[in-house]
Scaffold this active site. Structure first.
Site, short mmCIF file in Angstrom:
data_model
loop_
_atom_site.label_atom_id
_atom_site.label_comp_id
_atom_site.label_asym_id
_atom_site.label_seq_id
_atom_site.Cartn_x
_atom_site.Cartn_y
_atom_site.Cartn_z
N HIS A 1 0.83 -1.21 0.00
CA HIS A 1 0.00 0.00 0.00
C HIS A 1 0.86 1.26 0.00
O HIS A 1 2.05 1.21 0.30
CB HIS A 1 -0.91 0.01 1.24
CG HIS A 1 -0.12 0.05 2.51
ND1 HIS A 1 0.46 -1.09 3.05
CD2 HIS A 1 0.22 1.07 3.34
CE1 HIS A 1 1.11 -0.77 4.15
NE2 HIS A 1 0.98 0.54 4.35
N HIS B 1 5.33 5.92 -1.25
CA HIS B 1 6.12 4.70 -1.45
C HIS B 1 5.33 3.46 -1.08
O HIS B 1 4.29 3.55 -0.42
CB HIS B 1 7.40 4.75 -0.59
CG HIS B 1 7.13 4.64 0.87
ND1 HIS B 1 6.71 5.71 1.63
CD2 HIS B 1 7.18 3.58 1.72
CE1 HIS B 1 6.54 5.32 2.87
NE2 HIS B 1 6.80 4.03 2.97
#
EC number: 3.1.-.-
Length: 173
Positions: free
Chosen positions: A37, A118
């Protein structure tokens, strides 16, 4: 009633999750707790009343943001702050906007670090392991694209795993 731990994240496409998981299986001890995620809002505690306000704010925020495309082109690391290695999501105005808004009322402003979009692929390695793994992964090139059309409000279960509380589709309403 005790507060519950929540977080807000974007789950990328299956293709990107599969790519991230090919590394996470080996290098991330939290692999089984949450799928790959992009964290929009790090974990925070909220009561039932507070989370109702946050749900409403998420819904309003989602309406204001149209779906958008992201690109992942490389691996990077947060070292020396932490030994975390990640797939770097190119900076995007919409991601930054969502993150900024999620640190304004009624959300708690619990920002610990500058926002870097990220997907974590490695964490909690020793310094030597981190150095070896990062050394080999940073030579790889990635060219992954995805369309972000939703984000999820998550809550943490007693075993440390995360599950979706509510999904907010972008641009709807």
């Amino acid at each position: 009633m005790t507060p519950v731990t929540y977080g807000i994240a974007i789950f990328p496409s299956k293709e990107i999750q599969d790519e991230a998981n090919s590394y996470r299986k080996r290098y991330d001890p939290r692999y089984s707790l949450i799928p790959p995620h992009i964290t929009l809002k790090e974990s925070f505690e909220a009561t039932q009343e507070e989370i109702k306000e946050i749900e409403k704010a998420c819904s309003e925020l989602a309406k204001k943001v149209k779906p958008f495309d992201i690109h992942i082109g490389r691996v990077s690391s947060f070292s020396p702050t932490t030994e975390t290695i990640y797939l770097r999501v190119d900076d995007h105005d919409q991601l930054t906007y969502l993150n900024e808004k999620m640190h304004e009322e009624p959300f708690p402003d619990n920002r610990e670090f500058k926002f870097v979009p990220h997907i974590t692929i490695s964490q909690e390695l020793s310094e030597d392991e981190h150095s070896d793994v990062y050394g080999s992964l940073k030579m790889l090139s990635f060219d992954l694209y995805d369309t972000v059309d939703r984000f999820q409000l998550l809550y943490q279960l007693e075993d440390g795993s995360w599950t979706v509380h509510e999904t907010f589709k972008l641009g709807e309403g």
